[in-house]
Design an enzyme around this catalytic site. Structure first.
Site, mmCIF file in Angstrom:
data_model
loop_
_atom_site.group_PDB
_atom_site.id
_atom_site.type_symbol
_atom_site.label_atom_id
_atom_site.label_comp_id
_atom_site.label_asym_id
_atom_site.label_seq_id
_atom_site.Cartn_x
_atom_site.Cartn_y
_atom_site.Cartn_z
ATOM 1 N N HIS A 100 0.868 -1.174 0.000
ATOM 2 C CA HIS A 100 0.000 0.000 0.000
ATOM 3 C C HIS A 100 0.910 1.230 0.000
ATOM 4 C CE1 HIS A 100 -2.500 -3.039 2.095
ATOM 5 N NE2 HIS A 100 -3.541 -2.416 1.582
ATOM 6 N N ASP A 103 2.196 2.101 3.351
ATOM 7 C CA ASP A 103 3.132 1.129 3.925
ATOM 8 C C ASP A 103 4.563 1.594 3.711
ATOM 9 O OD1 ASP A 103 0.991 -0.591 4.422
ATOM 10 O OD2 ASP A 103 1.333 -1.771 2.605
ATOM 11 N N GLU A 267 -8.863 -13.450 -2.083
ATOM 12 C CA GLU A 267 -8.188 -13.841 -0.843
ATOM 13 C C GLU A 267 -8.918 -15.017 -0.211
ATOM 14 O OE1 GLU A 267 -7.516 -12.128 3.622
ATOM 15 O OE2 GLU A 267 -6.910 -10.810 1.968
ATOM 16 N N ASP A 295 -4.593 -13.745 -3.102
ATOM 17 C CA ASP A 295 -3.946 -13.510 -1.814
ATOM 18 C C ASP A 295 -3.990 -14.816 -1.034
ATOM 19 O OD1 ASP A 295 -3.329 -10.900 -2.297
ATOM 20 O OD2 ASP A 295 -4.544 -10.055 -0.698
ATOM 21 N N ASP A 306 -11.122 -11.935 10.041
ATOM 22 C CA ASP A 306 -10.029 -12.126 9.089
ATOM 23 C C ASP A 306 -8.724 -12.307 9.853
ATOM 24 O OD1 ASP A 306 -8.784 -12.250 6.663
ATOM 25 O OD2 ASP A 306 -9.020 -10.145 6.156
ATOM 26 N N ASP A 308 -5.912 -13.862 8.807
ATOM 27 C CA ASP A 308 -4.737 -13.706 7.939
ATOM 28 C C ASP A 308 -3.572 -14.592 8.380
ATOM 29 O OD1 ASP A 308 -5.843 -11.919 6.134
ATOM 30 O OD2 ASP A 308 -5.319 -10.171 7.330
#
EC number: 5.3.1.5
Length: 440
Positions: A100, A103, A267, A295, A306, A308
């Protein structure tokens, strides 16, 4: 300065090795179905979970003590973060990364500061890419973290927020183009609603469509040849998001004439949050002609959010790769690890353990999926199941040779009495298990 000085470059040592910092199944040069594993998988490491997340959760502060996250000059810390990231990519041996905008660069205190800081860091990332050979799989803009986006970005009731978001996307897309990125992702993290009591659904959908149309126009204006991708997610952080799942995104794109311009980035954890399997979402994307990229991660079936986590299921990923391989594989997309170590995993080695193990799982799953493609048993049974539609009668129906009235008359005249045929699900599941678990 080295941030992972005590970590060696990760090499393939084979399944008999007990070295936790080695690949046991991912031999990047191994050829499968005419390509190397590296060419098939197109692995990317994400910037945000790996180098930005400080290890906080809603109940506790950051648990990590990364050198590049300590207080100091914001741009200098951003350069240190980039140095750490590219050292990590290089030691891991992964060909791609993703980011991003915020980021990689400090946002600053104004829109002008954001633009200037981001431009400086794009220059620096270009230098790091040139020196390392690591490429950008995709870039995107963070339109969800800052409080200004609490009510959305493109769907915000304030047009100034829309304009701010447009500025970020303009510069993030320009940066992706300049850095040779192969895709640009649009994740509408807050493009949704918390309550219908204050929401104009029609207006917000129209705003979202206008925003996407502007992105498409800018892509063509600057000559960006990569793919534009929307990442579906049903909820979180909002109660309901407009890019709920692959089918919803496709319907939205079709409604606004964008179906030939934008594809999807799928994702795994978002698929399960929407009540679907990862396999389903990938298969549906191919069926609808919008598959773009993936993803790679997983959720916890006991949690409704989520998480992850790194993917660790060869069984789940084999079916996902089966769909990808039988449709020709990735074009501009790849397998991006949108995954993070757990909050208690505070050692630098843990970043490597998570990625190394997940990359091995991808390699195993792809090879198992290749067996299913090569032996053609699943596809042969699928073709047989629909074979009658390839006969003259079936083709005549699909080509418009019958009206509802004439088809009904024909069925009555012939006295049709079709019999149910077995779907053979158990046999098909056995074929999959044989491919996954057969000794090699």
């Amino acid at each position: 300065m080295s941030y992972f000085e005590h970590i060696p470059a990760i090499r393939y040592e084979g399944p008999q090795s007990d070295n936790p910092l080695a690949y046991h199944h991912y031999d990047r040069t191994k050829r499968v179905l005419g390509k190397t594993l590296e060419e098939h998988l197109r692995i990317a490491v994400c910037y945000w979970h790996t180098f930005v997340w400080p290890g906080h959760d809603i109940f506790g502060q950051g648990a990590f003590r990364r050198p590049w996250q300590q207080p100091g000059d914001a741009l200098e810390r951003a350069r240190q973060k980039a140095d750490a990231a590219f050292e990590f990519f290089t030691k891991l041996g992964t060909p791609f990364y993703t980011f991003h905008d915020t980021d990689v660069a400090p946002e600053g205190d104004s829109l002008r500061e954001y633009v200037d800081n981001f431009a400086r860091m794009v220059d620096y990332l270009g230098e790091r890419q040139q020196a390392s050979g690591v490429r950008l799989l995709w870039g995107t803009a963070n339109l969800f973290s800052h409080p200004r986006f609490a009510a959305g970005a493109a769907t915000n009731p304030n047009p100034d927020v829309f304009a701010w978001a447009a500025t970020q996307v303009r510069h993030a897309l320009d940066a992706t183009h300049r850095l040779g990125g192969e895709n640009y992702v649009l994740w509408g993290g807050r493009e949704g609603y918390e309550t219908l009591l204050n929401t104009d659904l029609k207006r917000e959908r129209e705003q979202f469509a206008r925003f996407l149309s502007m992105v498409v126009e800018h892509k063509h204006r600057i000559g960006f040849r990569g793919a534009l991708l929307i990442e579906p997610k049903p909820q979180e952080p909002t109660k309901h998001q407009y890019d709920y799942d692959v089918a919803t995104v496709h319907g939205f794109l079709t409604q606004y004439g964008l179906q030939d311009e934008i594809r999807v980035n799928i994702e795994a954890n978002h698929a399960t949050l929407a009540g679907h399997s990862f396999h389903h979402e990938i298969a549906n994307a191919f069926a609808l002609g919008v598959f773009g990229s993936v993803d790679a991660n997983r959720g916890d079936p006991q949690n409704g959010w989520d998480t992850d986590q790194f993917p660790n299921s060869v069984e789940e990923l084999t079916l996902a790769f089966y769909e990808i391989l039988r449709h020709g594989g990735f074009t501009t997309g790849g397998m991006n690890f949108d995954a993070k170590v757990r909050r208690q995993s505070v050692d630098p080695e843990d970043l490597f353990y998570g990625h190394v193990g997940a990359i091995d799982v991808l390699a195993l799953a792809l090879e198992r999926a290749a067996v299913l493609v090569e032996n053609d048993r699943l596809e042969a049974m699928r073709r047989q199941r629909y074979a009658q539609w390839d006969d003259a009668f079936g083709r005549k129906i699909l080509s418009g040779g019958y009206t509802l009235e004439s088809l009904a008359a024909d069925a009555l005249a012939r006295g049709v009495n079709p019999q149910h045929a077995s779907g053979a699900q158990e046999r098909l599941e056995n074929i999959v298990n044989q491919a996954i678990y057969a000794l090699r």
